[in-house]
Design a protein around this motif. Structure first.
Motif, PDB file in Angstrom:
ATOM      1  N   UNK A 297       0.850  -1.198   0.000  1.00  0.00           N
ATOM      2  CA  UNK A 297       0.000   0.000   0.000  1.00  0.00           C
ATOM      3  C   UNK A 297       0.882   1.242   0.000  1.00  0.00           C
ATOM      4  N   UNK A 298       0.498   2.224  -0.828  1.00  0.00           N
ATOM      5  CA  UNK A 298       1.174   3.522  -0.848  1.00  0.00           C
ATOM      6  C   UNK A 298       0.084   4.575  -0.624  1.00  0.00           C
ATOM      7  N   UNK A 299       0.066   5.173   0.574  1.00  0.00           N
ATOM      8  CA  UNK A 299      -0.984   6.112   0.964  1.00  0.00           C
ATOM      9  C   UNK A 299      -0.387   7.500   1.174  1.00  0.00           C
ATOM     10  N   UNK A 328       5.929   8.287  -5.098  1.00  0.00           N
ATOM     11  CA  UNK A 328       6.569   7.156  -4.399  1.00  0.00           C
ATOM     12  C   UNK A 328       6.394   5.876  -5.207  1.00  0.00           C
ATOM     13  N   UNK A 329       5.211   5.660  -5.793  1.00  0.00           N
ATOM     14  CA  UNK A 329       4.997   4.455  -6.611  1.00  0.00           C
ATOM     15  C   UNK A 329       5.988   4.393  -7.766  1.00  0.00           C
ATOM     16  N   UNK A 336      12.463  -1.727  -8.826  1.00  0.00           N
ATOM     17  CA  UNK A 336      12.231  -3.126  -9.154  1.00  0.00           C
ATOM     18  C   UNK A 336      10.952  -3.740  -8.641  1.00  0.00           C
ATOM     19  N   UNK A 337      10.066  -2.951  -8.030  1.00  0.00           N
ATOM     20  CA  UNK A 337       8.801  -3.500  -7.542  1.00  0.00           C
ATOM     21  C   UNK A 337       7.802  -3.534  -8.690  1.00  0.00           C
ATOM     22  N   UNK A 338       7.109  -4.671  -8.916  1.00  0.00           N
ATOM     23  CA  UNK A 338       6.120  -4.726 -10.005  1.00  0.00           C
ATOM     24  C   UNK A 338       4.990  -3.733  -9.760  1.00  0.00           C
ATOM     25  N   UNK A 339       4.565  -3.060 -10.818  1.00  0.00           N
ATOM     26  CA  UNK A 339       3.522  -2.045 -10.683  1.00  0.00           C
ATOM     27  C   UNK A 339       2.218  -2.640 -10.196  1.00  0.00           C
ATOM     28  N   UNK A 340       1.902  -3.889 -10.639  1.00  0.00           N
ATOM     29  CA  UNK A 340       0.622  -4.482 -10.243  1.00  0.00           C
ATOM     30  C   UNK A 340       0.594  -4.932  -8.785  1.00  0.00           C
ATOM     31  N   UNK A 341       1.719  -4.825  -8.082  1.00  0.00           N
ATOM     32  CA  UNK A 341       1.748  -5.171  -6.663  1.00  0.00           C
ATOM     33  C   UNK A 341       1.510  -3.962  -5.777  1.00  0.00           C
ATOM     34  N   UNK A 342       1.309  -2.766  -6.377  1.00  0.00           N
ATOM     35  CA  UNK A 342       1.234  -1.534  -5.601  1.00  0.00           C
ATOM     36  C   UNK A 342      -0.181  -0.964  -5.695  1.00  0.00           C
ATOM     37  N   UNK A 344      -2.332   2.409  -4.712  1.00  0.00           N
ATOM     38  CA  UNK A 344      -2.079   3.819  -4.416  1.00  0.00           C
ATOM     39  C   UNK A 344      -3.367   4.491  -3.965  1.00  0.00           C
ATOM     40  N   UNK A 345      -3.275   5.268  -2.864  1.00  0.00           N
ATOM     41  CA  UNK A 345      -4.423   6.003  -2.337  1.00  0.00           C
ATOM     42  C   UNK A 345      -3.969   7.394  -1.902  1.00  0.00           C
TER      43      UNK A 345
END
Length: 373
Positions: A297-299, A328-329, A336-342, A344-345
């Motif tokens: 989660x990225x809030x 941040x995303x 290297x973090x996959x976009x579909x694992x994030x 955003x709110x």
């Protein structure tokens, strides 16, 4: 020498490895067995009888035995705590090899009767925590045996025949071991040593000799008799249901891993990452590869001040919090973090980290929370 050899054979049988552990008997059982019998030397006492009157030339003799065998059958009950009680029928046969006063001897004697035995099975696992595939047992018995003698010997040029039957109280001591026969519940093999004794003297009638006078007879009596027996047998216990399997170990689900949170702070009215902010985002990205992470989660948040005061301020801050989260995303993706694992709110002024009064610039409320689930 024969006694030592038989003892060695029984010891080897008791020490032989078997595939399963013998069990303590509960309920009814039956058994049979047979093996080698060794009768100790006996003393024979006789008194000549002439014309119906006792003679006065009492004399003694030694009776020597050679090979012999024994057999028994029993039925019993096990009480489940190691104790057993049984009723047994027994038969013993032994060759008579010589009389000490005779030049040649041919014959045998035999005994038959019954015993009541009380035995105790020694559970080595329960008592001594010794996990071996053998259950030793010990026991005693008391009963009655009839002995029959039939022999012919030559003594001083005369032929002497001994025949007769008499009975006496008998007792026995038992030491043995039992082993389960794999694949046949309730069926066990046994090995035993028994010492059987008869305590009373007994007279032997109808004893005649080829004496010159032709009218002499002898009343024979034998003293205490000891038999050493080495036996192999089988027995079957009827209540042989296997014990219930141990309960399956409880499966304890793993404790959920606590979420890990990283905080990234921003300048007032800004959404750009500083050098320190990039380091924190990189730490979060690295941690997501080392722990089991199912979701990130990225809030984004703001404080309760705005570059556009008035009614538009709250809406502006909601958009600013979203831009901070998107910033941040994007950095996580570069790390290297996959976009579909994030996920955003943007929450704007809601959920402040530090409660403040209105229109307060609070640096800790201008933040993005990176939460690893």
């Amino acid at each position: 020498m024969r006694l030592r050899a038989a003892l060695l054979a029984t010891s080897l049988l008791a020490a032989a490895p078997f595939a399963a552990k013998a069990t303590t008997i509960t309920g009814p059982y039956v058994g049979i067995g047979g093996g080698y019998d060794l009768t100790q030397t006996q003393h024979e006492h006789s008194a000549d009888i002439k014309n119906g009157q006792n003679g006065n030339n009492d004399f003694g003799d030694h009776v020597h035995h050679s090979h012999g065998w024994t057999g028994f059958a029993n039925v019993g009950w096990g009480f489940g705590n190691g104790l057993r009680a049984e009723v047994e029928g027994a038969y013993n046969w032994s060759a008579i090899s010589s009389y000490s006063s005779a030049t040649s001897t041919k014959g045998h004697d035999r005994s038959y009767g019954g015993f009541v035995n009380v035995l105790y099975d020694i559970d080595l696992k329960r008592l001594f925590n010794i996990d071996v595939p053998v259950t030793p047992f010990v026991g005693v018995g008391a009963g009655y045996l009839w002995q029959n003698v039939s022999s012919a010997s030559t003594m001083d040029g005369m032929s002497v025949n001994r025949k007769g039957t008499n009975g006496s109280f008998a007792y026995q001591g038992i030491v043995g071991a039992a082993y389960d026969i794999p694949g046949v519940p309730g069926l066990q093999m046994t090995t035993e040593y028994r010492m059987v004794g008869q305590v009373e003297d007994f007279g032997m009638g109808n004893v005649t000799g080829g004496l010159a006078s032709g009218g002499e007879r002898s009343a024979m009596r034998y003293d205490h008799r000891f038999n050493h027996q080495f036996i192999v047998g089988v027995r079957y216990a009827f209540n042989n249901a296997p014990p219930p399997p141990p309960p399956a170990p409880a499966v304890v689900p793993p404790a959920p891993t606590a979420a890990r949170t990283y905080l990234v702070f921003f300048d007032w009215d800004g959404a750009a990452l500083t050098g320190r902010s990039r380091e924190i985002v990189a730490e979060a990205a690295q941690a997501s590869t080392h722990v089991q992470t199912t979701r990130i989660e990225v809030n984004g948040y703001t404080d309760n001040t705005s570059a556009h005061p008035g009614p538009r301020g709250e809406k502006y801050n909601l958009g600013l919090s979203m831009r901070r989260a998107d910033s941040v995303k994007a950095e996580l993706i570069r790390d290297g973090v996959p976009a579909n694992a994030i996920d955003v709110h943007g929450y704007g002024e809601a959920h402040p980290l530090v409660p403040t009064g209105p229109d307060t610039r609070e640096p800790q409320n201008r933040r993005v929370e990176i939460i690893l689930h």
